[in-house]
Scaffold this active site. Structure first.
Site, PDB file in Angstrom:
ATOM      1  N   GLY A 249       0.831  -1.198   0.000  1.00  0.00           N
ATOM      2  CA  GLY A 249       0.000   0.000   0.000  1.00  0.00           C
ATOM      3  C   GLY A 249       0.860   1.240   0.000  1.00  0.00           C
ATOM      4  O   GLY A 249       2.069   1.170   0.230  1.00  0.00           O
ATOM      5  N   PRO A 250       0.245   2.389  -0.254  1.00  0.00           N
ATOM      6  CA  PRO A 250       0.993   3.647  -0.285  1.00  0.00           C
ATOM      7  C   PRO A 250       1.623   3.963   1.074  1.00  0.00           C
ATOM      8  O   PRO A 250       1.214   3.381   2.076  1.00  0.00           O
ATOM      9  CB  PRO A 250      -0.092   4.680  -0.617  1.00  0.00           C
ATOM     10  CG  PRO A 250      -1.263   3.915  -1.110  1.00  0.00           C
ATOM     11  CD  PRO A 250      -1.183   2.562  -0.534  1.00  0.00           C
ATOM     12  N   PRO A 251       2.589   4.887   1.105  1.00  0.00           N
ATOM     13  CA  PRO A 251       3.238   5.227   2.372  1.00  0.00           C
ATOM     14  C   PRO A 251       2.216   5.770   3.377  1.00  0.00           C
ATOM     15  O   PRO A 251       1.250   6.417   2.987  1.00  0.00           O
ATOM     16  CB  PRO A 251       4.218   6.344   1.985  1.00  0.00           C
ATOM     17  CG  PRO A 251       4.358   6.267   0.513  1.00  0.00           C
ATOM     18  CD  PRO A 251       3.136   5.637  -0.032  1.00  0.00           C
ATOM     19  N   GLY A 252       2.468   5.478   4.649  1.00  0.00           N
ATOM     20  CA  GLY A 252       1.640   6.058   5.709  1.00  0.00           C
ATOM     21  C   GLY A 252       0.282   5.416   5.886  1.00  0.00           C
ATOM     22  O   GLY A 252      -0.599   5.979   6.528  1.00  0.00           O
ATOM     23  N   GLY A 254      -0.117   2.483   7.371  1.00  0.00           N
ATOM     24  CA  GLY A 254      -0.140   1.682   8.597  1.00  0.00           C
ATOM     25  C   GLY A 254       0.571   0.343   8.498  1.00  0.00           C
ATOM     26  O   GLY A 254       0.409  -0.508   9.370  1.00  0.00           O
ATOM     27  N   LYS A 255       1.391   0.153   7.472  1.00  0.00           N
ATOM     28  CA  LYS A 255       2.052  -1.143   7.290  1.00  0.00           C
ATOM     29  C   LYS A 255       3.013  -1.438   8.451  1.00  0.00           C
ATOM     30  O   LYS A 255       2.967  -2.497   9.055  1.00  0.00           O
ATOM     31  CB  LYS A 255       2.809  -1.168   5.948  1.00  0.00           C
ATOM     32  CG  LYS A 255       1.907  -0.937   4.755  1.00  0.00           C
ATOM     33  CD  LYS A 255       2.635  -1.013   3.451  1.00  0.00           C
ATOM     34  CE  LYS A 255       3.614   0.115   3.192  1.00  0.00           C
ATOM     35  NZ  LYS A 255       2.999   1.455   3.119  1.00  0.00           N
ATOM     36  N   THR A 256       3.873  -0.440   8.731  1.00  0.00           N
ATOM     37  CA  THR A 256       4.853  -0.650   9.793  1.00  0.00           C
ATOM     38  C   THR A 256       4.172  -0.794  11.137  1.00  0.00           C
ATOM     39  O   THR A 256       4.513  -1.689  11.929  1.00  0.00           O
ATOM     40  CB  THR A 256       5.817   0.551   9.863  1.00  0.00           C
ATOM     41  OG1 THR A 256       6.249   0.821   8.545  1.00  0.00           O
ATOM     42  CG2 THR A 256       6.979   0.277  10.765  1.00  0.00           C
ATOM     43  N   SER A 574      -4.230   2.144 -18.260  1.00  0.00           N
ATOM     44  CA  SER A 574      -5.571   2.459 -17.777  1.00  0.00           C
ATOM     45  C   SER A 574      -6.047   3.857 -18.160  1.00  0.00           C
ATOM     46  O   SER A 574      -7.177   4.229 -17.882  1.00  0.00           O
ATOM     47  CB  SER A 574      -5.654   2.264 -16.264  1.00  0.00           C
ATOM     48  OG  SER A 574      -4.977   3.288 -15.611  1.00  0.00           O
ATOM     49  N   LYS A 617      -8.254   4.449  -6.643  1.00  0.00           N
ATOM     50  CA  LYS A 617      -8.724   5.485  -7.563  1.00  0.00           C
ATOM     51  C   LYS A 617      -9.995   6.147  -7.030  1.00  0.00           C
ATOM     52  O   LYS A 617     -10.161   7.356  -7.116  1.00  0.00           O
ATOM     53  CB  LYS A 617      -8.965   4.877  -8.946  1.00  0.00           C
ATOM     54  CG  LYS A 617      -7.665   4.526  -9.658  1.00  0.00           C
ATOM     55  CD  LYS A 617      -7.905   3.754 -10.926  1.00  0.00           C
ATOM     56  CE  LYS A 617      -6.580   3.457 -11.627  1.00  0.00           C
ATOM     57  NZ  LYS A 617      -6.724   2.549 -12.755  1.00  0.00           N
TER      58      LYS A 617
HETATM   59  P1  ADP Z   1       3.611   2.813   6.521  1.00  0.00           P
HETATM   60  O1  ADP Z   1       4.487   1.806   7.173  1.00  0.00           O
HETATM   61  O2  ADP Z   1       2.515   2.197   5.696  1.00  0.00           O
HETATM   62  O3  ADP Z   1       4.319   3.878   5.776  1.00  0.00           O
HETATM   63  P2  ADP Z   1       3.060   3.698   9.218  1.00  0.00           P
HETATM   64  O4  ADP Z   1       2.755   2.406   9.891  1.00  0.00           O
HETATM   65  O5  ADP Z   1       4.401   4.296   9.444  1.00  0.00           O
HETATM   66  O6  ADP Z   1       2.789   3.562   7.661  1.00  0.00           O
HETATM   67  O7  ADP Z   1       1.910   4.725   9.605  1.00  0.00           O
HETATM   68  C1  ADP Z   1       2.072   6.131   9.609  1.00  0.00           C
HETATM   69  C2  ADP Z   1       1.397   6.703  10.826  1.00  0.00           C
HETATM   70  O8  ADP Z   1      -0.015   6.567  10.737  1.00  0.00           O
HETATM   71  C3  ADP Z   1       1.801   6.013  12.108  1.00  0.00           C
HETATM   72  O9  ADP Z   1       1.912   6.965  13.125  1.00  0.00           O
HETATM   73  C4  ADP Z   1       0.654   5.086  12.396  1.00  0.00           C
HETATM   74  O10 ADP Z   1       0.524   4.816  13.761  1.00  0.00           O
HETATM   75  C5  ADP Z   1      -0.532   5.865  11.851  1.00  0.00           C
HETATM   76  N1  ADP Z   1      -1.600   4.985  11.358  1.00  0.00           N
HETATM   77  C6  ADP Z   1      -1.669   4.395  10.136  1.00  0.00           C
HETATM   78  N2  ADP Z   1      -2.811   3.701  10.008  1.00  0.00           N
HETATM   79  C7  ADP Z   1      -3.491   3.847  11.170  1.00  0.00           C
HETATM   80  C8  ADP Z   1      -4.754   3.381  11.651  1.00  0.00           C
HETATM   81  N3  ADP Z   1      -5.560   2.608  10.903  1.00  0.00           N
HETATM   82  N4  ADP Z   1      -5.132   3.733  12.901  1.00  0.00           N
HETATM   83  C9  ADP Z   1      -4.320   4.502  13.651  1.00  0.00           C
HETATM   84  N5  ADP Z   1      -3.141   5.002  13.269  1.00  0.00           N
HETATM   85  C10 ADP Z   1      -2.717   4.684  12.039  1.00  0.00           C
END
Ligand code: ADP
Length: 669
Positions: A249-252, A254-256, A574, A617
């Site tokens: 998925g895109p950055p941010g 919640g993957k990490t 697309s 999209k």
């Molecule tokens: P990624 O690894 O996908 O780039 P991160 O896990 O670093 O994303 O998430 C970025 C920020 O958003 C973190 O502070 C994370 O705790 C928060 N976050 C992402 N998804 C959620 C969610 N569903 N609920 C609460 N916080 C979230």
């Protein structure tokens, strides 16, 4: 440890030091081959002069091997309700994703907590009874057999995790049993029971694949520990046979943080390495020791730092892994992730195997498109596509703001963000599928408020963040919503694209001028997109009658198609539909509706083929204020899987042919 070597060659009486060092290595209880290697290295070093480079390399090597977590691990918390509550507490929404994670964990927990089965084979009744009693009390499921022949019969019916067998028996003896097990059921561990006279044969048995031997008369503690370690080896293997989770998925999005929550719920350590740009296989597998400055690879380095051999290990950005003349890091990773091989992972620097089978690997990627196929094959892909504005507001209120308020030292101040202010930050100060920028903006606001409070230029009883304050604190809006107030134009169509950072709105512009039948394409378009434009034009030229166009409309003209923003590379099939609609709008002199966006690959006969990234999209369309979205008919099956908040307020039209959507997109001017 270096102190042990200070005398080296110069001192003749160094045998006690060797002894001491050897003993300290023996105390570590490293796996046998490692212990052997280290002891051999110690012996070698004492023949080398302490001031030589080789000596230092040797010491470092011994030091490295002895400080690895050979036997250190954390006990798993196998309570699935605990895992569920941690995931719920740390992550808003994502119900489907959480379900999949919990299912994955449930399978592991089931495997880990299943009772292990043991078959005790001995012709002495007393031994059978004793072992069965003791091991049964330890929680194992124990069956007994009074001869090798009976044991073979039992093993035809069931597979056991462990067989404990006497060595000397009539007809089928322990060694024959061992050979048969290793041949027919290689996953079953074997422990040999031996009398004093048969110790040598037992050693031979180990060479032939038995886990260990226990000497008679049996000491219960020894039985227990040997059985436990034989079965813990097995747990590790079972542990990783399930596929590796890969969050995409895109950055941010919640993957990490999901990976972190998995570690927290299992009560394991969490480590993470980024694979972005790793080109050299040695980064994964280490350098050979003959190299000056040789080091172990990142996998072993992180395990050493974690001081545990079973952490949750996140392999970040696995889609960004590179490849060049220094080998193929992807194939090294494959070995790391393959349960058939990773219990014997050999880092080039260490040169002895390290068991990675207890590690729980999790991968992350922005898109799966670039993950090498053999790796992808090992993954259970879980996609996170991004959040709607409503979801972002909720996450901000529950998670991001409390954290930012705390980090900015505002814990005791009643800082409140109004919903309108949050909406403004999300729509006008960020443009992202995830939450990274939003998190940064909220933190920035909190810090600015702290500064004002410290400077006493703000009233501490009035800390509400309103829309107006957002502008004051963050400055003018960075992003504007072209769609909402924009004019419908002739030759300009709105499309939906999908990139690594999520869904995006694109505008395709077409114009016509006197010329010599050239199709000019600009805007950093990739080959596939250029071909789509050519195909769209050919389709229109060969169907002028249907569209009510002059058959020779191209004659004496050039057509120019441009896709802003010109500096950002764009590619993929697309956009075919959008390119064709921009052309039709131009040629028919009818403006396209700006708030109607489309996605779909177009064939030369005008059929619309399915595309990927529909959810991403739609998210982008929603954020940009699009009212109608046209998607390929063949993507219709995905619609029921989309959440209600995502599709609320958007009219979704499915179409199989371009001709069906002419009236929806083009306006009578
Ligand atoms: P990624 O690894 O996908 O780039 P991160 O896990 O670093 O994303 O998430 C970025 C920020 O958003 C973190 O502070 C994370 O705790 C928060 N976050 C992402 N998804 C959620 C969610 N569903 N609920 C609460 N916080 C979230």
């Amino acid at each position: 440890m270096k102190g042990f070597f200070k005398k080296g060659l110069e001192d003749e009486d160094d045998s006690s030091e060797i002894h001491e060092l050897r003993q300290s290595v023996l105390d570590k209880k490293m796996p046998e081959p490692v212990e052997k290697t280290v002891l051999k290295e110690i012996d070698r070093l004492f023949k080398i002069h302490p001031s030589s480079a080789e000596y230092t390399i040797g010491i470092n090597y011994i030091d490295y091997l002895t400080t690895l977590p050979w036997n250190q691990y954390t006990e798993d918390n196998l309570d699935i309700n605990h895992a569920e509550s941690i995931l719920d507490r740390a992550h808003y929404g994502l119900d489907e994703i959480k379900e999949r994670i919990l299912e994955h964990l449930a399978v592991r927990i089931m495997k880990l907590s299943a009772k292990k089965t043991i078959l005790v084979v001995d012709d002495e009744k007393m031994t059978r009874m004793n072992l069965s009693h003791v091991l049964g009390k330890d929680g194992y499921e124990v069956e007994i057999a009074e001869s090798g022949t009976k044991a073979l019969e039992k093993m035809e019916e069931t597979t056991f995790d462990l067989v404990i067998t006497d060595l000397k028996m009539d007809k089928v003896d322990g060694l024959m049993l061992l050979d048969s097990i290793k041949k027919n059921s290689p996953g079953t561990e074997v422990i040999i029971i031996t009398g004093y006279a048969t110790v040598l044969t037992a050693v031979d048995a180990i060479k032939r694949g038995s886990f260990h031997f226990i000497a008679k008369p049996l000491k219960l503690d020894e039985v227990r520990t040997t059985v436990k370690s034989a079965l813990s080896k097995k747990t590790g293997v079972m542990n990783t046979r399930s596929p590796v989770i890969c969050f995409t998925g895109p950055p941010g999005t919640g993957k990490t943080s999901l990976g972190q929550s998995i570690a927290t719920s299992l009560e394991r350590k969490f480590v993470r390495i980024s694979l972005a740009g790793i080109k050299d296989e040695a980064d994964i597998r280490g350098h050979r020791r003959s190299y000056v400055g040789a080091m172990s690879g990142r996998i072993i380095q992180e395990l050493r730092r974690a001081e545990s051999n079973n952490p949750v290990f996140m392999l970040d950005e696995i889609d960004k892994i590179g490849q060049d003349f220094k080998g193929d890091p992807a194939s090294a990773l494959l070995e790391v992730l393959d349960p058939q091989q990773n219990s014997q992972f050999i880092d080039h620097y260490m040169d002895v195997p390290f068991d990675l089978s207890k590690v729980m690997f999790i991968a992350t990627a922005n898109t799966i498109g670039r993950i090498p196929a053999p790796l992808l094959d090992r993954f259970e892909v879980i996609s996170l596509s991004g959040y709607t504005v409503e979801e972002k507001i909720n996450i901000a209120l529950r998670h991001l703001i409390p954290k930012a308020v705390e980090d900015a030292g505002l814990g005791r101040n009643p800082l409140v963000f109004s919903e309108a202010a949050l909406k403004k930050i999300i729509r006008e100060h960020t443009r992202e599928a995830g939450l990274r920028e939003l998190e940064r903006k909220i933190s920035s606001i909190c810090r600015k408020i702290t500064r004002k409070l410290v400077k006493q230029t703000m009233d501490p009883t009035d800390l509400e963040i309103t829309e107006k304050r957002v502008d004051d604190l963050l400055g003018p809006s960075q992003y504007h919503f072209e769609i909402a107030g924009a004019k419908d134009r002739i030759g300009c169509a709105t499309g939906l694209a999908w990139t690594e950072t999520g869904g995006e709105i694109i505008f395709v512009e077409a114009t016509k001028m006197m010329g010599s039948q050239q199709l000019i394409l600009t805007g950093s378009l990739g080959d596939v997109m250029k071909e789509s434009a050519q195909a769209a034009l050919s389709y229109i030229r060969s169907n002028t009658q249907i569209f009510g166009l002059a058959p020779d409309f191209f004659h004496g003209h050039d057509i120019h198609i441009h896709v802003p923003a010109g500096a950002i590379p764009k590619d993929g099939p697309s956009a075919g539909l959008t390119l064709a609609m921009a052309l039709l709008s131009l040629l028919k002199g009818k403006p396209c509706r700006r708030d109607t966006a489309m996605t779909g690959e177009l064939t030369l006969s005008g059929r619309i083929l399915p595309v990927s990234g529909i959810r991403e999209k739609l998210l982008a369309a929603k954020i940009a204020g699009i009212k109608t979205v046209i998607i390929p008919l063949k993507n219709q099956a995905e619609l029921p899987t989309l959440s209600e908040t995502l599709i609320k307020g958007i009219r979704i039209v499915t179409a199989g042919e371009l001709i069906e959507i002419m009236d929806i997109v083009l306006k009578d001017s």
